[in-house]
Design an enzyme around this catalytic site. Structure first.
Site, PDB file in Angstrom:
ATOM      1  N   ASP A  75      29.997  49.379  48.560  1.00 16.89           N
ATOM      2  CA  ASP A  75      31.405  49.076  48.769  1.00 16.89           C
ATOM      3  C   ASP A  75      31.870  49.650  50.099  1.00 16.89           C
ATOM      4  O   ASP A  75      31.498  50.771  50.464  1.00 16.89           O
ATOM      5  CB  ASP A  75      32.238  49.672  47.617  1.00 16.89           C
ATOM      6  CG  ASP A  75      33.658  49.152  47.594  1.00 16.89           C
ATOM      7  OD1 ASP A  75      34.411  49.466  48.532  1.00 16.89           O
ATOM      8  OD2 ASP A  75      34.016  48.452  46.642  1.00 16.89           O
ATOM      9  N   HIS A 143      33.454  40.208  41.400  1.00 19.36           N
ATOM     10  CA  HIS A 143      32.608  41.330  41.811  1.00 19.36           C
ATOM     11  C   HIS A 143      32.599  42.407  40.740  1.00 19.36           C
ATOM     12  O   HIS A 143      33.611  42.750  40.173  1.00 19.36           O
ATOM     13  CB  HIS A 143      33.011  41.892  43.178  1.00 19.36           C
ATOM     14  CG  HIS A 143      34.432  42.292  43.322  1.00 19.36           C
ATOM     15  ND1 HIS A 143      35.462  41.387  43.496  1.00 19.36           N
ATOM     16  CD2 HIS A 143      35.011  43.518  43.351  1.00 19.36           C
ATOM     17  CE1 HIS A 143      36.606  42.036  43.620  1.00 19.36           C
ATOM     18  NE2 HIS A 143      36.364  43.330  43.529  1.00 19.36           N
ATOM     19  N   HIS A 145      31.770  46.258  39.839  1.00 19.49           N
ATOM     20  CA  HIS A 145      31.682  47.586  40.442  1.00 19.49           C
ATOM     21  C   HIS A 145      30.669  48.432  39.681  1.00 19.49           C
ATOM     22  O   HIS A 145      30.607  48.391  38.455  1.00 19.49           O
ATOM     23  CB  HIS A 145      33.036  48.311  40.356  1.00 19.49           C
ATOM     24  CG  HIS A 145      34.105  47.711  41.182  1.00 19.49           C
ATOM     25  ND1 HIS A 145      34.377  48.123  42.469  1.00 19.49           N
ATOM     26  CD2 HIS A 145      34.989  46.720  40.919  1.00 19.49           C
ATOM     27  CE1 HIS A 145      35.379  47.423  42.955  1.00 19.49           C
ATOM     28  NE2 HIS A 145      35.771  46.553  42.030  1.00 19.49           N
TER      29      HIS A 145
END
Length: 182
Positions: A75, A143, A145
């Site tokens: 990230d 997305h 995480h």
């Protein structure tokens, strides 16, 4: 002494609840709340996560994992020492745009993230693995995480990534997809 302790604990709970509320207000003000989930083709073509996944735009992040279906990369704004994103190569706005036919993709993304975290000496059971839900998404491309250790996270990130109506752990997302229509 017990009264003071109970009073302190009550104030502490109110303080934490107030911070959580403030965090929610901040999240709502940051993210677009007016989106109906429908995106124009031109907006999808401009998706930088699609560009990353297909290596069309540089400099893309270093792809830690690449399969036919998804990629994993660090990230840009990590919430902890290990903060990675798994994104599908096919464009989906969010978890809300998926149905039961996408269950396998989400399961493989989750499994891939867990296996990748193990290569970083991270126990996936101790990591935060999940999805933000609209309207609390900053990038309109699905997305997942993967974050570890949660103890590295500041209070704002702890609120942002806590299991709630704005963040869904991957196992909960999978259970939800099992119940969705095709």
């Amino acid at each position: 002494m017990e009264c003071l302790s109970e009073s302190f604990m009550k104030r502490r709970r109110l303080y934490i609840a107030g911070l959580a509320g403030l965090g929610l207000i901040i999240l709502v003000s940051i993210y677009k709340c007016g989106s109906d989930g429908v995106r124009q083709a031109s907006e999808i073509r401009k998706c930088f996560f699609c560009d990353f996944a297909h290596r069309r735009q540089g400099p893309p992040p270093i792809l830690e994992v690449e399969t036919d279906e998804y990629v994993i990369f660090k990230d840009k704004y990590p919430a902890a020492q290990h903060h990675y994103l798994a994104i599908p190569k096919e464009h989906f706005d969010s978890l809300k745009s998926l149905n039961r036919s996408h269950l396998g993709l989400v399961q493989r993304m989750e499994s891939g993230m867990m296996e990748f975290l193990k290569t970083k000496n991270v126990d996936p059971k101790e990591a935060i693995i999940g999805f933000h839900l609209p309207p609390f998404i900053s990038v309109h491309h699905l997305h997942l995480h993967g974050i570890f250790p949660p103890s590295d996270m500041n209070i704002g990130n702890k609120i942002s990534f806590m299991s709630s109506f704005w963040f869904k752990k991957s196992e909960d997302a999978i259970h939800d997809l099992e119940d969705r229509e095709l």
